[in-house]
Design an enzyme around this catalytic site. Structure first.
Site, mmCIF file in Angstrom:
data_model
loop_
_atom_site.group_PDB
_atom_site.id
_atom_site.type_symbol
_atom_site.label_atom_id
_atom_site.label_comp_id
_atom_site.label_asym_id
_atom_site.label_seq_id
_atom_site.Cartn_x
_atom_site.Cartn_y
_atom_site.Cartn_z
ATOM 1 N N VAL A 77 0.749 -1.034 -0.242
ATOM 2 C CA VAL A 77 0.099 -0.072 0.163
ATOM 3 C C VAL A 77 0.964 1.182 -0.082
ATOM 4 C CG1 VAL A 77 -1.574 1.367 1.378
ATOM 5 C CG2 VAL A 77 -1.845 -1.147 1.135
ATOM 6 N N CYS A 78 0.667 2.269 -1.050
ATOM 7 C CA CYS A 78 1.521 3.389 -1.008
ATOM 8 C C CYS A 78 1.280 4.310 0.329
ATOM 9 C CB CYS A 78 0.888 4.302 -2.313
ATOM 10 S SG CYS A 78 1.807 5.792 -2.299
ATOM 11 N N ILE A 79 2.493 4.744 0.808
ATOM 12 C CA ILE A 79 2.499 5.381 1.971
ATOM 13 C C ILE A 79 1.908 6.732 2.005
ATOM 14 C CG2 ILE A 79 4.811 5.953 1.976
ATOM 15 C CD1 ILE A 79 4.580 5.854 5.223
#
Lengths: 130, 102, 144
Positions: A77-79
């Site tokens: 999941v992209c931060i």
């Protein structure tokens, strides 16, 4: 073949996450390696464990979590996108002074570099979105 | 050297279908998924565009998405091929790159 | 493509194309795509940006977002040269369809280290046919 998948939309509103999941399963059935699924934009919302869909409906988050466990798929999941949308792991929750985290099992939060790396490492990259 | 172009929106809703067809080179493959399959129904406004794309590209639709929308395989523009998710995977592997017209 | 030698990317570098087809602000795709480009620049790949369909609106001049409460991120495109992202392809037909010309676009330049740091335009206006050809020459296409 080594495949990377990008999911740009959250669960239920768009078909993107379902399509990506069916694609990933089919790829694994054919003996390909799904090296990473990168969740970006609203796609990060696939990674919350707090969804409670009706009993007779598919549970998209659980589907992904099970796929990760069975086939060793790296769910990232992209931060930056996750911070905007309230998807946190324990570390991030602490760091940002929030009182809870919500990341689902099998998912991990990491940087956009993981997307570029998927593009570099994978033989093919396929994007699902709106 | 082929590119796989995926289109997931109805041509009645978005320009992505037309954009995809405008950016193919001969030998490319075009795959309609999700609401993208609406463009492949015979007799629709965009059917002629699908037919002309077939002159130098292969055009596919994802059967599970067709079935979900009540479109029979016999009701497709002539020349359009149906595939399942496994066929989708094969197309990705056969082509050198995938461009998703989101 | 004529400009491939310019980047000095190592032989193993992949050709990455970022396809931008959506206008900014109405949705977040343009901004978050730009964030990928900035992070991706550190990976020393051969990076190109394509602007077509409404994506050409990402790089038009005079964007002013104060009244909608969103951050104007258009100045970031002008800084792309500092990240060694120097190849921006804009589709001529996409501009024309929207009543725009090259003069409506921001000036985006880079300093060419192979040419005594001469300042050169990063924007290349290309035909739709050339854009199709550019796509067909990539290793990885990222579309948002």
């Amino acid at each position: 073949m080594k495949l990377g998948i990008v999911v740009n939309e959250g669960p239920y509103t768009h078909q993107a996450s379902d399509s990506a999941y069916q694609f990933a399963k089919a790829a694994i059935d054919k003996g390909h390696e799904v090296f990473r699924v990168f969740f970006y934009h609203d796609g990060v919302n696939n990674g919350t464990r707090l969804t409670v869909p009706p009993q007779d409906e598919r549970n998209i988050q659980k589907n992904w979590t099970e796929l990760a466990a069975q086939s060793n798929v790296d769910l990232v999941v992209c931060i930056a996108a996750a911070q905007r949308r309230g998807i946190l792991d324990e570390n991030e929750a602490k760091r940002q002074g929030k009182d809870a985290d919500n990341i689902a099992p099998g998912f991990r939060i990491s940087g956009l570099g993981q997307l570029i790396e998927a593009g570099i490492e994978a033989d093919r990259l396929v994007t699902f979105g709106d | 050297m082929a590119t796989l172009h995926t289109v997931n929106k109805s041509p009645f809703e978005r320009s992505s279908f037309i954009s995809a067809l405008n950016h193919t080179v001969p030998g490319d493959k075009v795959l309609m998924i999700e609401d993208g399959v609406i463009s492949a129904r015979k007799g629709n406004t965009f059917a002629d565009l699908v037919s002309s794309a077939l002159s130098d590209c292969s055009v596919y639709v994802l059967a599970p998405d067709l079935a979900a929308r009540g479109i029979a395989e016999g009701d497709l523009v002539e020349g359009v091929q149906t595939i399942d998710y496994g066929g989708f995977v094969d197309l990705v592997a056969e082509c050198d790159r995938t461009q998703s017209w989101l | 493509m004529a400009m491939d030698e310019a980047g000095g990317a190592p032989g193993a570098a992949k050709k990455f194309l970022y396809v931008n087809r959506k206008a900014p602000y109405g949705t977040i795709y343009a901004l978050e795509s730009l964030e990928v480009v900035l992070i991706g620049a550190a990976f020393e790949q051969d990076v190109q940006l394509a602007f077509l369909d409404d994506g050409v609106y990402q790089i038009v001049k005079n964007q002013s977002t104060d009244a909608i409460g969103a951050k104007n991120f258009s100045p970031t495109y002008k800084a792309l040269g500092d990240y060694e992202v120097t190849k921006l392809y804009v589709e001529a037909e996409a501009l024309e369809e929207r009543g725009l010309t090259a003069d409506d676009l921001m000036e985006i330049t880079f300093e060419d280290e192979d040419d005594d740091w001469a300042e050169k335009p990063s924007i290349n206006i290309v035909s739709r046919a050339d854009m199709a050809k550019i796509m067909s020459e990539q290793d990885v296409i990222l579309s948002f």
